[in-house]
Enzyme design. Structure first.
Site, PDB file in Angstrom:
ATOM      1  N   CYS A  65      11.187 -20.431   9.847  1.00 28.45           N
ATOM      2  CA  CYS A  65      10.169 -19.543   9.287  1.00 28.45           C
ATOM      3  C   CYS A  65       9.111 -20.402   8.611  1.00 28.45           C
ATOM      4  O   CYS A  65       9.400 -21.081   7.624  1.00 28.45           O
ATOM      5  CB  CYS A  65      10.790 -18.569   8.289  1.00 28.45           C
ATOM      6  SG  CYS A  65       9.572 -17.523   7.463  1.00 28.45           S
TER       7      CYS A  65
ATOM      8  N   HIS B 240       8.710 -16.429  20.793  1.00 30.02           N
ATOM      9  CA  HIS B 240       7.537 -15.598  20.526  1.00 30.02           C
ATOM     10  C   HIS B 240       6.943 -15.081  21.833  1.00 30.02           C
ATOM     11  O   HIS B 240       6.848 -15.828  22.812  1.00 30.02           O
ATOM     12  CB  HIS B 240       6.461 -16.387  19.777  1.00 30.02           C
ATOM     13  CG  HIS B 240       6.865 -16.795  18.403  1.00 30.02           C
ATOM     14  ND1 HIS B 240       6.648 -16.010  17.299  1.00 30.02           N
ATOM     15  CD2 HIS B 240       7.513 -17.904  17.970  1.00 30.02           C
ATOM     16  CE1 HIS B 240       7.140 -16.621  16.228  1.00 30.02           C
ATOM     17  NE2 HIS B 240       7.669 -17.773  16.613  1.00 30.02           N
TER      18      HIS B 240
ATOM     19  N   GLU C  11       8.328  -8.883  13.688  1.00 30.32           N
ATOM     20  CA  GLU C  11       9.228 -10.015  13.512  1.00 30.32           C
ATOM     21  C   GLU C  11      10.660  -9.631  13.886  1.00 30.32           C
ATOM     22  O   GLU C  11      11.191  -8.611  13.439  1.00 30.32           O
ATOM     23  CB  GLU C  11       9.172 -10.521  12.062  1.00 30.32           C
ATOM     24  CG  GLU C  11       9.763 -11.888  11.898  1.00 30.32           C
ATOM     25  CD  GLU C  11       9.289 -12.593  10.633  1.00 30.32           C
ATOM     26  OE1 GLU C  11       9.881 -13.616  10.293  1.00 30.32           O
ATOM     27  OE2 GLU C  11       8.323 -12.119   9.990  1.00 30.32           O
TER      28      GLU C  11
ATOM     29  N   CYS D  53       3.636 -14.279   9.608  1.00 26.91           N
ATOM     30  CA  CYS D  53       4.663 -15.064  10.285  1.00 26.91           C
ATOM     31  C   CYS D  53       4.037 -16.403  10.636  1.00 26.91           C
ATOM     32  O   CYS D  53       3.128 -16.462  11.472  1.00 26.91           O
ATOM     33  CB  CYS D  53       5.170 -14.350  11.542  1.00 26.91           C
ATOM     34  SG  CYS D  53       6.394 -15.295  12.481  1.00 26.91           S
TER      35      CYS D  53
ATOM     36  N   GLY E 100       4.690 -17.502  14.125  1.00 28.43           N
ATOM     37  CA  GLY E 100       3.946 -16.584  14.981  1.00 28.43           C
ATOM     38  C   GLY E 100       2.480 -16.960  15.070  1.00 28.43           C
ATOM     39  O   GLY E 100       1.865 -16.904  16.150  1.00 28.43           O
TER      40      GLY E 100
END
Length: 278
Positions: free
Chosen positions: A71, A162, A211, A220, A223
């Protein structure tokens, strides 16, 4: 059990220092703590602890109890936590994660960490590395039909999976309905994060994110990195851009020299507390 609530541009987690606290069942604790009204309310739980291969180790659990690999917003928060709570005096921190060791560069002013730059490593483009069950060397603009709507999907691994979809207007797109279905699509053996993005200029992107394991979040970090990679590969942006998310902005750059993604942004404390076992 003592804990700290922190957020990186709205991506909020509960942080527990396992140098001092014991967490025997972090998956169950993540579910309990993340619940609004009945818990603290968060996108998940992050454990900060010792590492034999780096300065610190991170484990992160989504709001549904599933363990995530990485993360980007959480690692910036950890950098701020370990420095300002006196666990390190270094301005460069090595952090072990489930997707490898990340290097964190701390921008310090008057004893406070104002910004953190994270080396997120190389993006993974091979389908088996992401993973996504599709053939070929890359997944770019692959059509996927959800609720009768056919979208073009580009897949990127940033230590976690992703699926990036460029849309006309992320603000008014059905992120919840479409995002949930793509997350659980059979194409993704480990499920996936889903980003809905719009390019505003060659150096500016805006996005919303669904998410994996938590639903829509305000930000994110991995992301945002995946969106930049997809935008570059599709010829939409340069290799460096400001990425605007619901909770704020990140600066993201894909360095052509080492092929690594570098991401800079803030991290914030919200409050400290004590979790009382029921």
């Amino acid at each position: 059990m003592r804990f700290t609530k922190m957020h990186g541009i709205g991506n909020d987690y509960v942080y527990v220092n396992t140098f001092e606290e014991q967490v025997p069942d972090p998956a169950a604790l993540a579910v309990a703590m993340s619940r609004p009204h009945f818990g603290i309310g968060a996108d998940g739980l992050v454990l900060i602890g010792p590492s034999s291969e780096a300065d610190f180790r991170m484990r992160m659990f989504n709001a549904d109890g599933s363990e995530g690999e990485m993360c980007g917003n959480a690692v910036r928060c950890i950098a701020k936590y370990v420095y300002e709570r006196g666990l390190t005096t270094a301005s460069t921190v090595k952090l072990a994660t489930a997707s490898g060791i990340k290097t964190l560069e701390l921008q310090i002013d008057a004893g406070r960490v104002r910004q953190v730059t994270v080396d997120l490593g190389e993006p993974q483009l091979a389908p088996q590395a992401i993973p996504v069950n599709l053939p070929g060397a890359r997944v770019l603009n692959h059509p996927i039909t959800i609720q009768g709507l056919t979208l073009q999907m580009s897949c990127v691994g940033m230590g976690n999976p992703h699926a990036v979809i460029f849309v006309d207007d992320p603000e008014h797109f059905d992120v919840h309905g479409i995002g949930r279905q793509i997350e659980h699509d059979a194409l993704f053996p480990k499920r996936t994060n889903v980003e809905f993005a719009r390019v505003r200029a060659r150096d500016r992107i805006e996005m919303r994110v669904w998410e994996r394991g938590s639903g829509e979040t305000l930000a994110c970090g991995t992301g945002a990195a995946a969106v930049l990679v997809a935008a570059v590969l599709n010829g939409l942006t340069e290799r460096s851009a400001r990425v605007k998310l619901s909770g704020g902005e990140l600066q993201v750059a894909w360095n052509p020299d080492d092929n690594h993604i570098y991401q800079s942004g803030p991290a914030s404390f919200v409050f400290d507390g004590v979790w009382l076992e029921d």
